[in-house]
Scaffold this motif. Structure first.
Motif, PDB file in Angstrom:
ATOM      1  N   TYR A 378      20.043  -8.882  42.410  1.00 34.21           N
ATOM      2  CA  TYR A 378      20.729  -8.836  43.703  1.00 34.21           C
ATOM      3  C   TYR A 378      22.171  -9.309  43.535  1.00 34.21           C
ATOM      4  O   TYR A 378      22.457 -10.187  42.709  1.00 34.21           O
ATOM      5  N   SER A 379      23.055  -8.745  44.315  1.00 36.44           N
ATOM      6  CA  SER A 379      24.420  -9.270  44.378  1.00 36.44           C
ATOM      7  C   SER A 379      24.398 -10.605  45.130  1.00 36.44           C
ATOM      8  O   SER A 379      23.454 -10.878  45.877  1.00 36.44           O
ATOM      9  N   PRO A 380      25.420 -11.455  44.972  1.00 37.65           N
ATOM     10  CA  PRO A 380      25.389 -12.777  45.617  1.00 37.65           C
ATOM     11  C   PRO A 380      25.270 -12.731  47.134  1.00 37.65           C
ATOM     12  O   PRO A 380      24.729 -13.653  47.738  1.00 37.65           O
ATOM     13  N   ASP A 381      25.775 -11.676  47.776  1.00 37.66           N
ATOM     14  CA  ASP A 381      25.648 -11.572  49.226  1.00 37.66           C
ATOM     15  C   ASP A 381      24.428 -10.769  49.659  1.00 37.66           C
ATOM     16  O   ASP A 381      24.196 -10.575  50.858  1.00 37.66           O
ATOM     17  N   GLY A 382      23.630 -10.279  48.718  1.00 36.48           N
ATOM     18  CA  GLY A 382      22.429  -9.534  49.048  1.00 36.48           C
ATOM     19  C   GLY A 382      22.666  -8.121  49.526  1.00 36.48           C
ATOM     20  O   GLY A 382      21.739  -7.457  50.005  1.00 36.48           O
ATOM     21  N   GLN A 383      23.899  -7.623  49.408  1.00 37.53           N
ATOM     22  CA  GLN A 383      24.221  -6.300  49.927  1.00 37.53           C
ATOM     23  C   GLN A 383      23.903  -5.191  48.928  1.00 37.53           C
ATOM     24  O   GLN A 383      23.655  -4.052  49.332  1.00 37.53           O
ATOM     25  N   TYR A 384      23.872  -5.502  47.634  1.00 40.16           N
ATOM     26  CA  TYR A 384      23.637  -4.487  46.613  1.00 40.16           C
ATOM     27  C   TYR A 384      22.501  -4.933  45.690  1.00 40.16           C
ATOM     28  O   TYR A 384      22.242  -6.131  45.517  1.00 40.16           O
ATOM     29  N   ILE A 385      21.849  -3.944  45.085  1.00 34.88           N
ATOM     30  CA  ILE A 385      20.848  -4.175  44.046  1.00 34.88           C
ATOM     31  C   ILE A 385      21.232  -3.312  42.852  1.00 34.88           C
ATOM     32  O   ILE A 385      21.518  -2.123  43.004  1.00 34.88           O
ATOM     33  N   VAL A 386      21.249  -3.907  41.665  1.00 37.01           N
ATOM     34  CA  VAL A 386      21.512  -3.156  40.445  1.00 37.01           C
ATOM     35  C   VAL A 386      20.216  -3.066  39.654  1.00 37.01           C
ATOM     36  O   VAL A 386      19.436  -4.025  39.599  1.00 37.01           O
ATOM     37  N   THR A 387      19.949  -1.889  39.098  1.00 39.70           N
ATOM     38  CA  THR A 387      18.732  -1.671  38.318  1.00 39.70           C
ATOM     39  C   THR A 387      19.094  -1.057  36.975  1.00 39.70           C
ATOM     40  O   THR A 387      20.063  -0.308  36.857  1.00 39.70           O
ATOM     41  N   GLY A 388      18.306  -1.380  35.979  1.00 36.26           N
ATOM     42  CA  GLY A 388      18.433  -0.779  34.659  1.00 36.26           C
ATOM     43  C   GLY A 388      17.093  -0.211  34.235  1.00 36.26           C
ATOM     44  O   GLY A 388      16.041  -0.804  34.531  1.00 36.26           O
ATOM     45  N   GLY A 389      17.118   0.924  33.551  1.00 35.58           N
ATOM     46  CA  GLY A 389      15.878   1.594  33.205  1.00 35.58           C
ATOM     47  C   GLY A 389      15.817   2.026  31.758  1.00 35.58           C
ATOM     48  O   GLY A 389      16.784   1.904  30.995  1.00 35.58           O
ATOM     49  N   ASP A 390      14.668   2.552  31.394  1.00 32.39           N
ATOM     50  CA  ASP A 390      14.466   3.043  30.034  1.00 32.39           C
ATOM     51  C   ASP A 390      15.254   4.318  29.754  1.00 32.39           C
ATOM     52  O   ASP A 390      15.330   4.752  28.595  1.00 32.39           O
ATOM     53  N   ASP A 391      15.819   4.932  30.786  1.00 34.16           N
ATOM     54  CA  ASP A 391      16.644   6.116  30.563  1.00 34.16           C
ATOM     55  C   ASP A 391      18.072   5.761  30.166  1.00 34.16           C
ATOM     56  O   ASP A 391      18.907   6.663  30.002  1.00 34.16           O
ATOM     57  N   GLY A 392      18.382   4.471  30.022  1.00 33.56           N
ATOM     58  CA  GLY A 392      19.703   4.036  29.587  1.00 33.56           C
ATOM     59  C   GLY A 392      20.740   4.014  30.688  1.00 33.56           C
ATOM     60  O   GLY A 392      21.931   3.861  30.394  1.00 33.56           O
ATOM     61  N   LYS A 393      20.318   4.127  31.942  1.00 36.95           N
ATOM     62  CA  LYS A 393      21.267   4.159  33.054  1.00 36.95           C
ATOM     63  C   LYS A 393      21.238   2.850  33.832  1.00 36.95           C
ATOM     64  O   LYS A 393      20.199   2.196  33.932  1.00 36.95           O
ATOM     65  N   VAL A 394      22.390   2.499  34.362  1.00 42.62           N
ATOM     66  CA  VAL A 394      22.536   1.350  35.248  1.00 42.62           C
ATOM     67  C   VAL A 394      22.952   1.888  36.607  1.00 42.62           C
ATOM     68  O   VAL A 394      23.995   2.549  36.731  1.00 42.62           O
ATOM     69  N   LYS A 395      22.138   1.633  37.626  1.00 37.69           N
ATOM     70  CA  LYS A 395      22.390   2.170  38.955  1.00 37.69           C
ATOM     71  C   LYS A 395      22.560   1.035  39.950  1.00 37.69           C
ATOM     72  O   LYS A 395      21.881   0.003  39.864  1.00 37.69           O
ATOM     73  N   VAL A 396      23.458   1.248  40.914  1.00 36.06           N
ATOM     74  CA  VAL A 396      23.730   0.260  41.954  1.00 36.06           C
ATOM     75  C   VAL A 396      23.323   0.876  43.286  1.00 36.06           C
ATOM     76  O   VAL A 396      23.770   1.978  43.636  1.00 36.06           O
ATOM     77  N   TRP A 397      22.484   0.155  44.035  1.00 35.19           N
ATOM     78  CA  TRP A 397      21.927   0.634  45.295  1.00 35.19           C
ATOM     79  C   TRP A 397      22.440  -0.226  46.440  1.00 35.19           C
ATOM     80  O   TRP A 397      22.578  -1.440  46.310  1.00 35.19           O
ATOM     81  N   ASN A 398      22.684   0.411  47.566  1.00 34.87           N
ATOM     82  CA  ASN A 398      23.065  -0.298  48.789  1.00 34.87           C
ATOM     83  C   ASN A 398      21.795  -0.652  49.546  1.00 34.87           C
ATOM     84  O   ASN A 398      21.001   0.234  49.880  1.00 34.87           O
ATOM     85  N   THR A 399      21.587  -1.943  49.818  1.00 29.45           N
ATOM     86  CA  THR A 399      20.341  -2.358  50.477  1.00 29.45           C
ATOM     87  C   THR A 399      20.282  -1.908  51.927  1.00 29.45           C
ATOM     88  O   THR A 399      19.184  -1.793  52.493  1.00 29.45           O
ATOM     89  N   ASN A 400      21.430  -1.671  52.566  1.00 31.27           N
ATOM     90  CA  ASN A 400      21.422  -1.235  53.960  1.00 31.27           C
ATOM     91  C   ASN A 400      21.051   0.237  54.074  1.00 31.27           C
ATOM     92  O   ASN A 400      20.260   0.622  54.939  1.00 31.27           O
ATOM     93  N   SER A 401      21.617   1.072  53.225  1.00 25.08           N
ATOM     94  CA  SER A 401      21.352   2.509  53.301  1.00 25.08           C
ATOM     95  C   SER A 401      20.217   2.938  52.378  1.00 25.08           C
ATOM     96  O   SER A 401      19.597   3.976  52.602  1.00 25.08           O
ATOM     97  N   GLY A 402      19.927   2.156  51.337  1.00 25.63           N
ATOM     98  CA  GLY A 402      18.882   2.524  50.398  1.00 25.63           C
ATOM     99  C   GLY A 402      19.290   3.610  49.429  1.00 25.63           C
ATOM    100  O   GLY A 402      18.436   4.210  48.780  1.00 25.63           O
TER     101      GLY A 402
END
Length: 920
Positions: A378-402
């Motif tokens: 989680y980002s410090p303000d809880g607004q974003y989530i970052v994920t890493g996967g076995d496909d080698g990608k790093v993705k950033v998600w907005n928790t409000n919009s999903g």
């Protein structure tokens, strides 16, 4: 209330398999994701996952014409009737066989379901309550192989069914005298789509080999004649199938044979092939896989296995548009009601695209991790989530919009850990490719790449509070590497562990690094004292995960024997432990030769996370359960079942004995391409799917857990995707200090007496959201500082938490900001003394304010640019008008003064005079 977390949203996956559908207004896409259904609002750029789930992966979704209800069917034929308004399950039904397609009639009274080689027509559920919402009307037999697609006429009188036996069957929804059934051929491959023309019986059929047949009927829809008397059903003759009990009791059976039915004294409906067209093929791999037709605009959309789609105008078959949107097979195509937007689903990569074909631009483009997720933060303000996967990608998600708004693809191997720095604008990720990378969320670029002197596979990662020190642990060399974020240089290599470093964690208040290893120790490294080992904590088994409490005064460690131990890092003493092996309750895999009870002895927690207040700890691992423990009492408070999807392995406690033979489990038999239940894996270099495909059922597990800094939600990366659980306060009644005199009537009486502070106290004691909002918004604006000054201290924190939650969605921005400012100004010192306890509330408040700041700043910038443009435009028009008036006045004076003998040359010299317009 503390543990009333409910499933909120499913991120990280936007499409798996099945058919896509648009809502009635065409502004939302309904996509099946595993055993759940997600709704993507294209106008507001938000996503929502319905709180309903089936027992297996969803294969088809049927949407009613009014858009209020949907029929969801899974791989086994189990169906659910879901209300899209209340998001509730209304009815359960089982078709007992896999269903290939489902379609409602345009009038909403009937729907047709195709399974195997039969089409079943049901009465659509109405608004009245019924014991059985699915009542069978008729059963239609005709095709000799599995059915693939359905379409209805606009007046709901007839429907058409395509089949794998290369035939297309037209059936009457009623007992028409001149149309009972009609069989059409003309194709040499599987029928992918069949479509009626608008207000007509004319047909278009599309097959997998890229052939389009145009069929013309000699009868209009008004020419269908209703049969007066229905024949009594005859007993089945020799060689014919006997009707099932369900068909015999509930519905009428219509059996078709190849060719048109023969009726006396009636002119039967006849079809003739008007034309035949072929799509451009680029080899055998370029098979036509999906098709959709928009009747008002006569546009046919076809998708191919190579990721190309075509737009054709029918019946002339004019190519409008062609584009390659993916390198994977297009699994599903849908067109919205206006015909402007086209949605594409690619199951191979988990892609969902919405294309506006007129402007040739993307409206929506999302892709999840097509392999397992390994980590989240989680980002410090809880607004974003970052994920890493076995496909080698790093993705950033907005928790409000999903939705995912940025993807980093610099890593060349699996991403094992991701984290945010304390600023919230830098993401750091570790990977098995031997690099640790830092990404900037301002410019969306990889600005730092950290490497080790010798190649190492990094499996753990941590960043200190200042964001200056980056540490990563290696799997193979048992070392911990430290880098400087500013310079990117390697500062130190910490050695001492005798096994792989499984987890790293920095203290949130000190420069202390805790490292867990397979050598059964936890080492505390002092970053200020030459990176020396401060303490070594002995463990009873291999250390798998370690985490600090938010105040830094406690450590939680998960070990291989399924225990969670708690340590005081100051005194290096153990303060407690929890035996969690029995709480995992793992299922039995299909290939296991031991029972689930015995296999659970080898399971353990692999991820730990403290709650925002530090009173409880979340634990997840090789199981479908996430456990939440109370640290003080050292007991299990609640278990969350993250999935009930039987398409995953290790879900059931007992195996089906029907799958067990004397030679072993039938699950070990690979049935070939397209027939398995799990994920399709193709061998490299092989394009045809016959001999290269292998199937497996993924095992359900939790790879990472994180609590939101706001304390309102927590997230878990699982085999199913990124699951977000949040507090749902509207459905939970949780009063505080309830008494007999605390009622809505007494609260409103205090409001009438203008006793604002007692009304607020009573409202928070009853703790109903709507009532608290009513009381706050009744208080006059000028009375807010007075009311805030007279509130008891315990209700100040409760009011601040309510303001933080309400401010995020309320339109009364200045009113609520005045409340927040008054509370912080009058009670700031007392709140500061309890900053550790109210930290989640303050972070939730910061998140809400930051969100409004971002939205308002964009709006203000947009308005400012518009005003500048309008001012410049009006100024230019004023100058032009003044120049025209000046020119007109000068011409009048010149006409009076100049004589008719003035030469043309003098006039040209006058008009060429420079600077006249600018001077004006």
């Amino acid at each position: 209330m503390k543990f009333a977390y409910r499933f909120s949203n499913l991120l990280g996956a936007v499409y798996r398999q099945g058919n896509l559908s648009f809502s009635k207004d065409g502004n939302a896409v309904i996509s099946p994701v595993g055993n759940r259904v997600s709704v993507f609002d294209l106008k507001n750029n938000t996503s929502e996952t319905l709180p309903v789930s089936t027992t297996k992966n969803i294969t088809c979704v049927g949407l009613s014409p009014d858009g209020n209800i949907a029929v969801v069917v899974d791989e086994d034929g189990a169906a659910m009737l879901v209300s899209l308004i209340t998001r509730a399950t209304l009815h359960h039904f089982h078709f007992h066989k896999p269903v290939s397609s489902i379609r409602f009639s345009p009038d909403g009274r009937k729907f047709v379901v195709t399974k195997e080689n039969v089409a079943l027509m049901y009465h659509a559920p109405g608004k009245q309550r019924e014991f059985n919402a699915f009542v069978l009307d008729k059963s239609y037999y005709g095709p000799y192989d599995e059915t693939t697609c359905i379409d209805w006429t606009d007046d709901s009188k007839c429907f058409v069914v395509g089949s794998k036996d290369m035939s297309t069957w037209v059936f009457g929804a009623e007992r028409w005298a001149n149309l009972i059934y009609y069989s059409l051929g003309g194709h040499k491959d599987v029928i992918v789509g069949c479509f009626f023309e608008k207000d007509s019986l004319d047909l278009y059929t599309v097959s997998q080999d890229g052939t389009l047949c145009v069929w013309e009927s000699d009868t209009e829809l008004d020419g269908l004649v209703l049969k007066k008397s229905q024949d009594k059903p005859k007993p089945p003759g020799p060689g014919e199938e006997e009707e099932s009990e369900e068909e015999r009791n509930e519905g009428e059976v219509i059996r078709g044979k190849a060719g048109a039915p023969k009726e006396k004294n009636t002119n039967n409906v006849r079809y003739k092939q008007r034309s035949k067209h072929f799509f451009n093929k680029e080899g055998d791999f370029n098979n036509l896989t999906a098709a959709a037709y928009h009747k008002p605009t006569h546009i046919l959309v076809t998708g191919f296995a190579s990721g190309i789609f075509h737009l054709h105008e029918l019946p002339e078959f004019n190519l409008i548009h062609s584009l390659s949107i993916s390198d994977q097979r297009i699994s599903s195509v849908a067109i919205n009601s206006s015909g402007d937007w086209i949605s594409f689903g690619c199951s191979g990569m988990g892609q969902l695209l919405v294309w506006e074909w007129q402007s040739e631009s993307y409206v929506f483009k999302q892709q999840g991790h097509f392999n397992n997720m390994a980590s989240l933060a989680y980002s410090p303000d809880g607004q974003y989530i970052v994920t890493g996967g076995d496909d080698g990608k790093v993705k950033v998600w907005n928790t409000n919009s999903g939705l995912c708004f940025v993807t980093f693809t610099e890593h060349t191997s699996s991403v094992t850990k991701v984290t945010f720095t304390s600023s919230g604008f830098v993401i750091v990720s570790a990977s098995l490719d031997g690099t640790v990378r830092a990404f900037d969320l301002h410019r969306y670029r990889n600005f730092r790449t950290f490497t080790s002197p010798r190649p190492a596979q990094f499996s753990s990662l941590a960043v200190d509070v200042s964001g200056e020190l980056v540490s990563a642990g290696a799997q193979d060399s048992f070392e911990i590497f430290l880098w400087s974020m500013q310079t990117g240089r390697l500062l130190e290599v910490l050695g001492g562990h005798e096994g792989p470093v499984s987890c790293l964690c920095f203290s949130p208040v000190q420069s202390i690094l805790a490292s867990a290893s397979w050598d059964r120790t936890i080492r505390l490294w002092d970053m200020l004292d030459s990176w020396q080992v401060k303490e070594t904590l002995p463990l009873s088994s291999d250390g798998l995960s370690v985490t600090y409490r938010p105040d830094g005064q406690e450590l939680a460690v998960a070990t291989l024997n399924g225990e969670i131990s708690f340590w005081n890092p100051q005194t290096a003493t153990q303060t407690g432990s929890v035996a969690g092996r029995h709480d995992l309750e793992t299922g039995r895999k299909e290939t296991d030769k031991i029972t689930a009870k015995q296999s659970a002895k080898g399971k353990s927690f692999t991820s730990l996370c403290y709650s925002a207040d530090g009173e409880s700890v979340l634990a997840g691992g090789q199981s479908k359960f996430v456990c939440i423990y109370n640290v003080k009492e050292q007991m299990l408070m609640k278990k969350f079942e993250i999935s009930c999807n039987l398409s995953f392995d290790a879900m059931e406690e007992f195996l089906d004995r029907r799958k067990m033979t004397e030679f072993g489990s039938l699950a070990l038999v690979d049935e070939g391409a397209g027939d398995g239940d799990g994920v399709n894996i193709s061998l490299p270099g092989v394009r045809r799917g016959d001999m290269s495909s292998r199937h497996f059922k993924p095992e359900i597990r939790v790879s990472s857990l994180r609590f939101s800094p706001t304390g309102r939600s927590w997230a878990a990366t699982t085999t199913e995707g990124l699951l977000v659980y949040s507090l749902d306060g509207s459905l939970v009644f949780d009063p505080y200090d309830l008494d007999l005199d605390v009622t809505p009537a007494s609260i409103r009486k205090q409001l009438r007496l203008q006793e604002w502070a007692p009304a607020i106290v009573l409202a928070f004691r009853l703790n109903e959201k709507a009532l608290k909002q009513e009381v706050l918004e009744t208080v006059p604006h000028e009375q807010i500082p007075v009311v805030c000054g007279s509130l008891p201290d315990i209700y100040v924190e409760k009011l601040l938490g309510f303001l933080a939650a309400s401010l995020e969605k309320s339109g009364h921005l200045q009113f609520y900001m005045t409340w927040v400012q008054s509370l912080l100004m009058l009670h700031g010192q007392k709140l500061k003394n309890r900053s550790g306890a109210i930290l989640p509330t303050l972070q939730a408040l910061q998140k809400s304010i930051q969100r409004h700041f971002d939205n308002l700043s964009k709006l203000c910038d947009f308005n400012m640019f518009n005003i500048r443009y309008a001012a410049a435009l009006s100024k230019q028009r004023g100058l032009k008008r003044a120049a025209e008036e000046d020119k007109g006045g000068e011409e009048e004076e010149e006409d009076e003064e100049l004589s008719e003998e003035m030469s043309v040359a003098s006039l040209e010299d006058l008009t060429r005079e420079p600077g006249r317009c600018q001077s004006v």
